[in-house]
Motif scaffolding. Sequence first.
Motif, PDB file in Angstrom:
ATOM      1  N   VAL A 197      -0.875 -16.260 -13.185  1.00 41.98           N
ATOM      2  CA  VAL A 197      -0.025 -15.109 -13.455  1.00 41.98           C
ATOM      3  C   VAL A 197      -0.003 -14.288 -12.176  1.00 41.98           C
ATOM      4  O   VAL A 197      -1.060 -13.953 -11.626  1.00 41.98           O
ATOM      5  CB  VAL A 197      -0.566 -14.273 -14.636  1.00 41.98           C
ATOM      6  N   GLY A 198       1.192 -13.995 -11.696  1.00 39.39           N
ATOM      7  CA  GLY A 198       1.348 -13.197 -10.484  1.00 39.39           C
ATOM      8  C   GLY A 198       1.733 -11.772 -10.819  1.00 39.39           C
ATOM      9  O   GLY A 198       2.547 -11.529 -11.710  1.00 39.39           O
ATOM     10  N   ILE A 199       1.122 -10.836 -10.098  1.00 38.13           N
ATOM     11  CA  ILE A 199       1.417  -9.421 -10.276  1.00 38.13           C
ATOM     12  C   ILE A 199       1.720  -8.859  -8.898  1.00 38.13           C
ATOM     13  O   ILE A 199       0.918  -9.019  -7.969  1.00 38.13           O
ATOM     14  CB  ILE A 199       0.221  -8.656 -10.892  1.00 38.13           C
ATOM     15  N   GLY A 200       2.856  -8.225  -8.746  1.00 42.87           N
ATOM     16  CA  GLY A 200       3.224  -7.684  -7.443  1.00 42.87           C
ATOM     17  C   GLY A 200       3.859  -6.319  -7.557  1.00 42.87           C
ATOM     18  O   GLY A 200       4.464  -5.989  -8.573  1.00 42.87           O
ATOM     19  N   ALA A 201       3.689  -5.530  -6.505  1.00 43.16           N
ATOM     20  CA  ALA A 201       4.325  -4.214  -6.443  1.00 43.16           C
ATOM     21  C   ALA A 201       4.861  -3.988  -5.038  1.00 43.16           C
ATOM     22  O   ALA A 201       4.211  -4.347  -4.053  1.00 43.16           O
ATOM     23  CB  ALA A 201       3.333  -3.116  -6.799  1.00 43.16           C
TER      24      ALA A 201
ATOM     25  N   PRO B  53       0.808  -1.224   0.000  1.00 47.00           N
ATOM     26  CA  PRO B  53       0.000   0.000   0.000  1.00 47.00           C
ATOM     27  C   PRO B  53       0.842   1.275   0.000  1.00 47.00           C
ATOM     28  O   PRO B  53       0.347   2.344  -0.355  1.00 47.00           O
ATOM     29  CB  PRO B  53      -0.838  -0.104   1.282  1.00 47.00           C
ATOM     30  N   ASP B  54       2.099   1.181   0.365  1.00 51.84           N
ATOM     31  CA  ASP B  54       2.980   2.349   0.355  1.00 51.84           C
ATOM     32  C   ASP B  54       3.686   2.549  -0.982  1.00 51.84           C
ATOM     33  O   ASP B  54       4.474   3.476  -1.131  1.00 51.84           O
ATOM     34  CB  ASP B  54       4.027   2.226   1.467  1.00 51.84           C
TER      35      ASP B  54
ATOM     36  N   ALA C 273       0.618   7.869  -8.997  1.00 52.23           N
ATOM     37  CA  ALA C 273      -0.090   6.686  -9.494  1.00 52.23           C
ATOM     38  C   ALA C 273       0.031   5.577  -8.451  1.00 52.23           C
ATOM     39  O   ALA C 273       1.111   5.037  -8.242  1.00 52.23           O
ATOM     40  CB  ALA C 273       0.506   6.240 -10.833  1.00 52.23           C
ATOM     41  N   ARG C 274      -1.050   5.305  -7.783  1.00 52.24           N
ATOM     42  CA  ARG C 274      -1.061   4.240  -6.760  1.00 52.24           C
ATOM     43  C   ARG C 274      -1.008   2.897  -7.430  1.00 52.24           C
ATOM     44  O   ARG C 274      -1.741   2.643  -8.367  1.00 52.24           O
ATOM     45  CB  ARG C 274      -2.310   4.330  -5.906  1.00 52.24           C
ATOM     46  N   THR C 275      -0.144   2.013  -6.914  1.00 56.49           N
ATOM     47  CA  THR C 275      -0.070   0.683  -7.475  1.00 56.49           C
ATOM     48  C   THR C 275      -1.216  -0.117  -6.923  1.00 56.49           C
ATOM     49  O   THR C 275      -1.664  -1.053  -7.393  1.00 56.49           O
ATOM     50  CB  THR C 275       1.261  -0.007  -7.138  1.00 56.49           C
TER      51      THR C 275
ATOM     52  N   ALA D 231       5.249  14.010  -0.144  1.00 54.26           N
ATOM     53  CA  ALA D 231       4.337  15.152  -0.259  1.00 54.26           C
ATOM     54  C   ALA D 231       3.481  15.064  -1.513  1.00 54.26           C
ATOM     55  O   ALA D 231       2.380  15.592  -1.559  1.00 54.26           O
ATOM     56  CB  ALA D 231       5.133  16.455  -0.262  1.00 54.26           C
ATOM     57  N   ALA D 232       3.981  14.374  -2.544  1.00 59.93           N
ATOM     58  CA  ALA D 232       3.246  14.273  -3.814  1.00 59.93           C
ATOM     59  C   ALA D 232       2.411  13.010  -3.889  1.00 59.93           C
ATOM     60  O   ALA D 232       1.671  12.816  -4.837  1.00 59.93           O
ATOM     61  CB  ALA D 232       4.224  14.305  -4.980  1.00 59.93           C
ATOM     62  N   ALA D 233       2.507  12.146  -2.906  1.00 57.17           N
ATOM     63  CA  ALA D 233       1.840  10.846  -2.960  1.00 57.17           C
ATOM     64  C   ALA D 233       0.367  10.952  -2.567  1.00 57.17           C
ATOM     65  O   ALA D 233      -0.104  10.331  -1.633  1.00 57.17           O
ATOM     66  CB  ALA D 233       2.559   9.854  -2.069  1.00 57.17           C
TER      67      ALA D 233
END
Length: 156
Positions: A58-62, A26-27, A154-156, A146-148
């Motif tokens: 299929v795995g997707i991770g961030a 989430p970060d 762009a949130r993953t 500050a920009a998040a």
Amino acid sequence: MIARAVDANRVAAESHRITLVAQTDPDAVAWGDESMLVTAVHNLIANAIQYSPDGTRVGIGALHRDGAIEIAVTDQGVGIPESERERVFERFFRLDNARSRQTGGTGLGLAIVKHVVQNHGGEVRVWSQQGHGSTFTIRLPQAPEAAAVPSRGART
């Protein structure tokens, strides 16, 4: 961002009984154009589906690591020969023309991924083992705290 890309590929995955598994930190917030980054991740997921056998996953991770956001898409597909790995990012390059007729596509998906990622100050790399699958990893600069906020990062 990843949820949007996964959702856009869900019907294609279900038609081949491919399970999409996404895990995100989430970060993990990247700085950039959300729609372009969604397109890049969408293209990686679509390729993973196209080149994976039915009934696989299929795995997707961030995650965030060392001041960057890493987004990885891993499949259990056919893999890519070592001699062809860098070429897969070229426009119109198709690994196997006979297979290309079966899977469709234009050979632009990975070229678009590379272009989008480079325009965001990042890089894309591939790991692959023939017969066992591939992992494509996008590495992007992490958004400053500050920009998040949703309107700027762009949130993953």
